[in-house]
Design a protein around this motif. Structure first.
Motif, short mmCIF file in Angstrom:
data_model
loop_
_atom_site.label_atom_id
_atom_site.label_comp_id
_atom_site.label_asym_id
_atom_site.label_seq_id
_atom_site.Cartn_x
_atom_site.Cartn_y
_atom_site.Cartn_z
N HIS A 19 -2.68 -40.77 -18.57
CA HIS A 19 -3.97 -41.08 -17.98
C HIS A 19 -5.12 -40.52 -18.82
N ARG A 20 -4.95 -39.27 -19.24
CA ARG A 20 -6.03 -38.65 -20.03
C ARG A 20 -6.24 -39.42 -21.33
N GLN A 21 -5.17 -39.87 -21.93
CA GLN A 21 -5.34 -40.62 -23.19
C GLN A 21 -5.99 -41.99 -22.93
N ALA A 22 -5.65 -42.61 -21.80
CA ALA A 22 -6.26 -43.90 -21.49
C ALA A 22 -7.77 -43.72 -21.28
N VAL A 23 -8.14 -42.66 -20.57
CA VAL A 23 -9.57 -42.38 -20.36
C VAL A 23 -10.25 -42.12 -21.71
N ASN A 24 -9.55 -41.41 -22.56
CA ASN A 24 -10.10 -41.12 -23.89
C ASN A 24 -10.38 -42.42 -24.66
N ARG A 25 -9.43 -43.33 -24.59
CA ARG A 25 -9.59 -44.62 -25.32
C ARG A 25 -10.67 -45.48 -24.68
N GLU A 26 -10.56 -45.61 -23.36
CA GLU A 26 -11.41 -46.59 -22.67
C GLU A 26 -12.84 -46.09 -22.45
N VAL A 27 -12.98 -44.80 -22.20
CA VAL A 27 -14.30 -44.29 -21.85
C VAL A 27 -14.88 -43.42 -22.98
N THR A 28 -14.15 -42.36 -23.32
CA THR A 28 -14.73 -41.35 -24.22
C THR A 28 -15.10 -41.95 -25.58
N LEU A 29 -14.15 -42.63 -26.19
CA LEU A 29 -14.43 -43.15 -27.53
C LEU A 29 -15.56 -44.15 -27.53
N ARG A 30 -15.63 -44.94 -26.48
CA ARG A 30 -16.70 -45.95 -26.42
C ARG A 30 -18.06 -45.28 -26.16
N ALA A 31 -18.06 -44.31 -25.25
CA ALA A 31 -19.32 -43.61 -24.96
C ALA A 31 -19.80 -42.86 -26.21
N GLU A 32 -18.89 -42.25 -26.91
CA GLU A 32 -19.29 -41.48 -28.10
C GLU A 32 -19.84 -42.39 -29.19
N TYR A 33 -19.24 -43.55 -29.34
CA TYR A 33 -19.77 -44.50 -30.33
C TYR A 33 -21.22 -44.82 -29.96
N GLN A 34 -21.43 -45.11 -28.68
CA GLN A 34 -22.75 -45.47 -28.20
C GLN A 34 -23.76 -44.35 -28.49
N HIS A 35 -23.36 -43.11 -28.24
CA HIS A 35 -24.26 -41.98 -28.51
C HIS A 35 -24.54 -41.87 -30.00
N CYS A 36 -23.53 -42.05 -30.80
CA CYS A 36 -23.74 -41.97 -32.26
C CYS A 36 -24.69 -43.07 -32.71
N LYS A 37 -24.53 -44.23 -32.10
CA LYS A 37 -25.37 -45.37 -32.45
C LYS A 37 -26.82 -45.10 -32.02
N GLU A 38 -26.97 -44.70 -30.75
CA GLU A 38 -28.33 -44.53 -30.21
C GLU A 38 -29.09 -43.38 -30.86
N GLY A 65 -8.85 -24.11 -21.68
CA GLY A 65 -10.13 -24.04 -22.37
C GLY A 65 -10.51 -25.28 -23.15
N VAL A 66 -9.55 -26.13 -23.49
CA VAL A 66 -9.89 -27.39 -24.16
C VAL A 66 -10.21 -28.46 -23.12
N LEU A 67 -9.30 -28.63 -22.20
CA LEU A 67 -9.42 -29.75 -21.26
C LEU A 67 -10.64 -29.60 -20.34
N SER A 68 -11.07 -28.35 -20.12
CA SER A 68 -12.28 -28.15 -19.32
C SER A 68 -13.49 -28.76 -20.02
N GLY A 69 -13.38 -29.00 -21.31
CA GLY A 69 -14.52 -29.52 -22.08
C GLY A 69 -14.91 -30.94 -21.72
N VAL A 70 -14.02 -31.68 -21.09
CA VAL A 70 -14.35 -33.08 -20.81
C VAL A 70 -14.18 -33.37 -19.32
N SER A 71 -15.09 -34.18 -18.80
CA SER A 71 -15.02 -34.51 -17.37
C SER A 71 -13.82 -35.40 -17.09
N LEU A 72 -13.42 -35.48 -15.84
CA LEU A 72 -12.27 -36.31 -15.50
C LEU A 72 -12.53 -37.77 -15.84
N LYS A 73 -13.80 -38.18 -15.75
CA LYS A 73 -14.13 -39.57 -16.08
C LYS A 73 -14.22 -39.80 -17.58
#
Ligand code: FUB
Ligand code: ZN
Length: 659
Positions: free
Chosen positions: A23-42, A357-365
């Motif tokens: 689940h965490r990897q799916a969230v990483n692919r579907e949400v995190t990577l896409r959101a981060e691209y958007q932030h890098c772009k913006e 200490g790593v996993l606390s760095g990212v929200s569940l979403k």
């Protein structure tokens, strides 16, 4: 020939499908990577590669923007290794084209120093991040090549590395410098492993060997810039682990992320060169970090001032910086140390940092991030005086992005590459024993399982394919069923980690009990036998609720306990327990129940029981008084630390008073 006994099983041979990490990897692919691209772009980080910024324009490219995009690309490379995704790949390919286009004729590649400060190339290794950015681009290039087979970025980075190798070195006219922020060392070793070109390993070795030597390079370059060496903003070079040659360093000093990346690079070079003195330095530093300077969550670097280590046992909770990147760096380093001899001490720390200490760095979403990871949150104080809490302040809410955005893409690359951390293969070889009875005088290649994660690994053992599948609800339950599927009967040792936190582990092979205690060696039980298709191993790691105490010298934690179950550290949150969490006192004999709650925080085991709480009524306006206050009995609920700050904001506490 590597000095490591183990080699991590590569990502493309590992499938992760269990409920927790799948689940965490799916969230990483579907949400995190896409959101981060958007932030890098913006924020301009992606278009900056067009190199069209000119003086007078707004938003000048920052000197380590390159690294944010590089870490994102690296994460995409890992993701594509196991999950083809046309849209993600198209975006990444477009960015790679821009990077290739930005490369200068001599091979140089850096946004800031090509557009903003073209005259200052390599002028300030101490403070600027050219070599750091180069390292992140190299890591991205290797990951993308290995994940997709596409070598465009790899070729670009090899050209850049060749150029860097011509600039730095002991030769006539070369610079004897090294990076103020380490990173390139470990990246060059990756580049060496991917290409087989020894010059990259030699350059990594050079950077490590030069560090901290006299005359000090940072002094020399400061004078060249017309500055006095004493003008250094951070005072002494221990900030950058350059106060001494690395083999003379015995305590972890300075900026924690830098330290973790340096030690990882040292371990890599030691692994490839067999340099025992470097490995010994890593071991000394390891003892210092893990026995005196690490939080129970695996966080390191306790001070926001300088994002750094301070002194032994100085581990404040509400002021804990414990940068997400630093915990990630600890995972990198632990993983490297683990490969030398398969010593479970390293896997224990790797797991502690990863799940806490790593996993606390990212929200569940998957779309919000912590930069700092305190072990106690006092929102009223943070709100009133954010100036006290350092850059990208210690906070009680995660943010979508940061101006200094190192942590979000670092999380993305670690989560995407988790497959690399689960298994290792051990080298086979000829036995040193003279005993004629010894099994064919041949030590077969073996398999190590370091982390219990639902899914499978595919190995090549003495030329035969072996698939190992894990079924487990870890970290919620400690039972792990491993099915071994060799293509034909084959003998090999299967080493299963018995985590340092576990007591009373039981093990069965095809229903037959194996005595764990007598077989335990350096944290692993080795099952050596002829494996048949369908053999089943059942490992059970009981997970009672435990109370952990800190060493008495950790002043902050005196009289307090942290709750831990399995690999997870727990915390109290205001949303479950009301305000003033420090007023809660856990009786030494209070029973604590662990229950899986499907609807809580995406499904977690919560820990519940009864405690005492000091009554705050009837104090009128007194700040101090001589009358002891009354206590009431209250129910308490603790949740896994990694999951805090995903509901209504409020206080949080890891170390609970025990009475
Ligand atoms: O300097 C680059 C990165 O930014 C560091 O690794 C983090 O600690 C943050 O300062
Ligand atoms: Zn960071």
């Amino acid at each position: 020939m590597s000095a490591r006994e183990l080699t991590p099983l590569s990502l493309d041979r590992v499938e992760i499908n269990g409920p927790f990490w799948g689940h965490r990897q799916a969230v990483n692919r579907e949400v995190t990577l896409r959101a981060e691209y958007q932030h890098c772009k913006e924020t301009g980080r992606i278009d900056a590669w067009k190199l069209d910024w000119e003086p007078g324009m707004p938003n000048p490219p920052h000197h380590f923007w390159d690294s944010d995009v590089a870490k994102w690309l690296e994460a995409v490379g890992y993701t594509l290794a196991t999950h083809p995704d046309e849209e993600l790949k198209a975006r990444a390919d477009e960015v790679i084209d821009m990077i290739a286009e930005a490369q200068q004729d001599d091979g140089y590649l850096n946004i800031h120093f090509t557009t903003v400060e073209p005259r200052n190339r390599w002028a300030n290794l101490r403070d600027m991040h050219e070599l750091y950015c180069a390292g992140h681009l190299m890591e991205a290039a290797v990951a993308y090549y290995e994940g997709t087979g596409d070598r465009q970025l790899l070729d670009v980075l090899c050209r850049y590395a060749d150029y860097i190798d011509s600039v730095f070195g002991p030769g006539e006219g070369q610079k004897r410098g090294y990076p103020g922020h380490e990173e390139i060392e470990l990246a060059l070793v990756k580049l060496y492993r991917a290409t087989g070109k020894a010059r990259y390993l030699d350059l990594a070795t050079f950077f490590i060997d030069e560090r901290g030597r006299q005359p000090h390079y940072f002094d020399i370059e400061a004078r060249r810039r017309g500055e006095g060496p004493g003008d250094y903003r951070f005072g002494t070079y221990d900030y950058a682990q350059a106060h001494l040659p690395v083999r003379e360093q015995t305590t972890a000093e300075g900026h924690a992320v830098r330290a973790m990346y340096l030690y990882s690079g040292m371990a890599d070079v030691a692994a490839e060169t067999g340099d025992d003195s470097l490995l010994a330095a890593c071991e000394r530093l390891w003892e210092n970090v893990t026995q005196r300077r690490m939080y129970v969550t695996g966080g390191v670097g306790s001070s926001s001032h300088g994002e750094r280590f301070t002194i032994d046992y100085d581990l404040p909770n509400d002021l804990a910086y414990a940068e997400t990147c630093a915990a990630i760096g600890l995972v990198f380093w632990a993983h490297r140390m683990l490969q030398f001899e398969g010593d479970g001490r390293y896997a224990d720390v790797m797991e502690r940092a990863l799940y806490n200490g790593v996993l606390s760095g990212v929200s569940l979403k998957g779309d919000k991030f912590f930069y700092a990871n305190p072990l106690e949150a006092i929102p009223a104080l943070y709100e009133a005086r954010p100036d006290l809490f350092g850059r990208d302040a210690i906070s009680y809410t995660r943010q979508g992005w940061f101006s200094c955005a190192c942590c979000p893409p670092n999380l993305a690359r670690l989560i995407a590459s988790l497959g690399q951390y689960i298994y290792s293969e051990s080298e086979g070889g000829e036995s040193q024993s003279d005993s004629p009875k010894e099994y064919a005088a041949h030590i077969p290649e073996g398999i190590y399982v370091h982390l219990y994660v639902g899914g499978s690994g595919t190995f090549d053992v003495d030329g035969r394919e072996v698939v190992l599948s894990q079924e487990t609800r870890y970290p919620w339950e400690g039972e792990v069923t491993i099915t071994v599927q060799p293509e034909a009967r084959v003998r090999f040792p299967l080493a299963l980690r018995i985590p340092g936190w576990s007591r009373g582990a039981t093990l069965q092979v095809n229903g037959q009990p194996v005595d764990v205690a007598s077989q335990l060696e350096r944290g692993y039980v080795k099952l050596e036998r002829v494996w048949e298709p369908g053999d089943r191993v059942v490992l059970d790691l009981p997970m009672p609720v435990e109370r952990v105490e800190a060493h008495p010298s950790v002043a902050e934690d005196c009289g307090r306990v942290a709750i831990q179950r399995g690999p997870l550290v727990y915390c109290l949150e205001q949303v479950d327990n009301g305000p003033n969490l420090r007023g809660i006192v856990l009786p030494a004999d209070a029973e604590l129940q662990a229950t899986f709650k499907e609807g809580l925080l995406g499904g977690v085991v919560a820990i519940e029981g009864e405690a005492k709480r000091r009554d705050r009524g009837q104090w009128d306006n007194a700040l101090y008084r001589t009358v002891p206050s009354a206590s009431e009995t209250v129910p308490i609920r603790a949740i896994p630390y990694y999951a805090w700050a995903n509901r209504e904001p409020g206080e949080m506490l890891v170390w609970i008073r025990q009475g």
